[in-house]
Design a protein around this motif. Structure first.
Motif, mmCIF file in Angstrom:
data_model
loop_
_atom_site.group_PDB
_atom_site.id
_atom_site.type_symbol
_atom_site.label_atom_id
_atom_site.label_comp_id
_atom_site.label_asym_id
_atom_site.label_seq_id
_atom_site.Cartn_x
_atom_site.Cartn_y
_atom_site.Cartn_z
ATOM 1 N N ALA A 205 0.842 -1.208 0.000
ATOM 2 C CA ALA A 205 0.000 0.000 0.000
ATOM 3 C C ALA A 205 0.874 1.253 0.000
ATOM 4 O O ALA A 205 0.564 2.223 -0.698
ATOM 5 N N ARG B 151 2.207 1.626 -3.456
ATOM 6 C CA ARG B 151 1.142 2.010 -4.398
ATOM 7 C C ARG B 151 0.657 3.445 -4.203
ATOM 8 O O ARG B 151 0.473 4.187 -5.148
ATOM 9 N N PHE B 152 0.453 3.856 -2.944
ATOM 10 C CA PHE B 152 -0.154 5.157 -2.689
ATOM 11 C C PHE B 152 0.835 6.221 -2.206
ATOM 12 O O PHE B 152 0.475 7.402 -2.145
ATOM 13 N N GLU C 79 -4.689 8.612 0.306
ATOM 14 C CA GLU C 79 -5.287 7.276 0.161
ATOM 15 C C GLU C 79 -4.556 6.221 0.990
ATOM 16 O O GLU C 79 -5.092 5.130 1.213
ATOM 17 N N LEU C 80 -3.375 6.537 1.485
ATOM 18 C CA LEU C 80 -2.644 5.559 2.299
ATOM 19 C C LEU C 80 -3.391 5.245 3.596
ATOM 20 O O LEU C 80 -3.411 4.097 4.024
ATOM 21 N N ALA D 198 -6.189 2.810 2.970
ATOM 22 C CA ALA D 198 -5.594 1.519 2.612
ATOM 23 C C ALA D 198 -5.174 0.739 3.850
ATOM 24 O O ALA D 198 -5.465 -0.455 3.976
ATOM 25 N N ILE E 288 -6.938 -2.726 4.937
ATOM 26 C CA ILE E 288 -6.119 -3.940 5.015
ATOM 27 C C ILE E 288 -6.194 -4.529 6.418
ATOM 28 O O ILE E 288 -6.316 -5.755 6.580
ATOM 29 N N ILE F 12 -8.144 -6.808 -2.085
ATOM 30 C CA ILE F 12 -6.851 -6.107 -2.029
ATOM 31 C C ILE F 12 -6.246 -6.023 -3.418
ATOM 32 O O ILE F 12 -5.694 -4.986 -3.804
ATOM 33 N N TYR G 90 -8.148 -3.327 -5.163
ATOM 34 C CA TYR G 90 -7.854 -2.023 -4.562
ATOM 35 C C TYR G 90 -6.490 -1.496 -4.987
ATOM 36 O O TYR G 90 -6.358 -0.348 -5.393
ATOM 37 N N LEU G 91 -5.485 -2.355 -4.897
ATOM 38 C CA LEU G 91 -4.128 -1.892 -5.187
ATOM 39 C C LEU G 91 -3.805 -1.880 -6.683
ATOM 40 O O LEU G 91 -3.080 -0.995 -7.146
#
Length: 178
Positions: free
Chosen positions: A16, A19-20, A25-26, A29, A33, A159, A162-163
């Motif tokens: 995460a 990715r973010f 958005e972290l 996430a 999760i 997940i 999402y990711l």
């Protein structure tokens, strides 16, 4: 089980973060999760997704979505309604093939992902669950009519959506359209 859950959680938090980055958005996430990991562990141990866990996380997920909303103000609500209604329909058609916890979990997933990524999460969840179930039956780890906890597949599919859902959908569309 618990060291494995801790290791998976750390890896997913790292994914995460990659990715973010430091975007707003972290926070959603990490909260999302965390919820999914807890749900997976309880479903594996007890074949149950406790309402208390979903209710406990709801204010944190709502606050996270306020900090980092989806496309529109109503996208989370529409996703939650779609997740709940779609899984409720499947439960009605299959006469209980889907549990009530799975239905409520998909409402939460819809709230976090919105309708488009909810559809991707459902597709990935069913694919992962079917592959795992078939492998478990073929290897003798699961009898043909023995119930299988679906939350691990739901979490993995959600997940993944999402990711990486946008990238996977873009890749698929590029391959399908030439």
């Amino acid at each position: 089980m618990y060291p494995a859950a801790e290791l998976v959680t750390a890896c997913l938090f790292a994914a995460a973060g990659i990715r973010f980055g430091s975007s707003p958005e972290l926070l959603p996430a990490v909260v999302f999760i965390s919820l999914l990991i807890i749900v997976v562990v309880t479903d594996i141990h007890f074949m149950l997704i406790p309402n208390r866990i979903l209710i406990l996380f709801l204010p944190f997920l709502a606050a996270a979505r306020l900090i980092s909303p989806l496309d529109s103000w109503y996208a989370s609500l529409l996703g939650a309604a779609a997740g709940f209604l779609f899984l409720s329909l499947i439960a009605a058609i299959t006469h209980g093939g889907i549990g009530g916890g799975d239905i409520k979990l998909f409402a939460v997933i819809g709230f976090m992902l919105g309708v488009k990524m909810l559809a991707a999460a459902f597709f990935f969840s069913v694919l992962i669950g079917a592959l795992y179930g078939a492998a478990a039956v073929l290897t003798g780890r699961l009898a043909k009519r023995q119930p299988l906890p679906f939350a691990p597949a739901i979490a993995a599919g959600s997940i993944l959506a999402y990711l990486y859902g946008d990238s996977i959908i873009s890749f698929y569309m590029k391959m399908a359209l030439g």
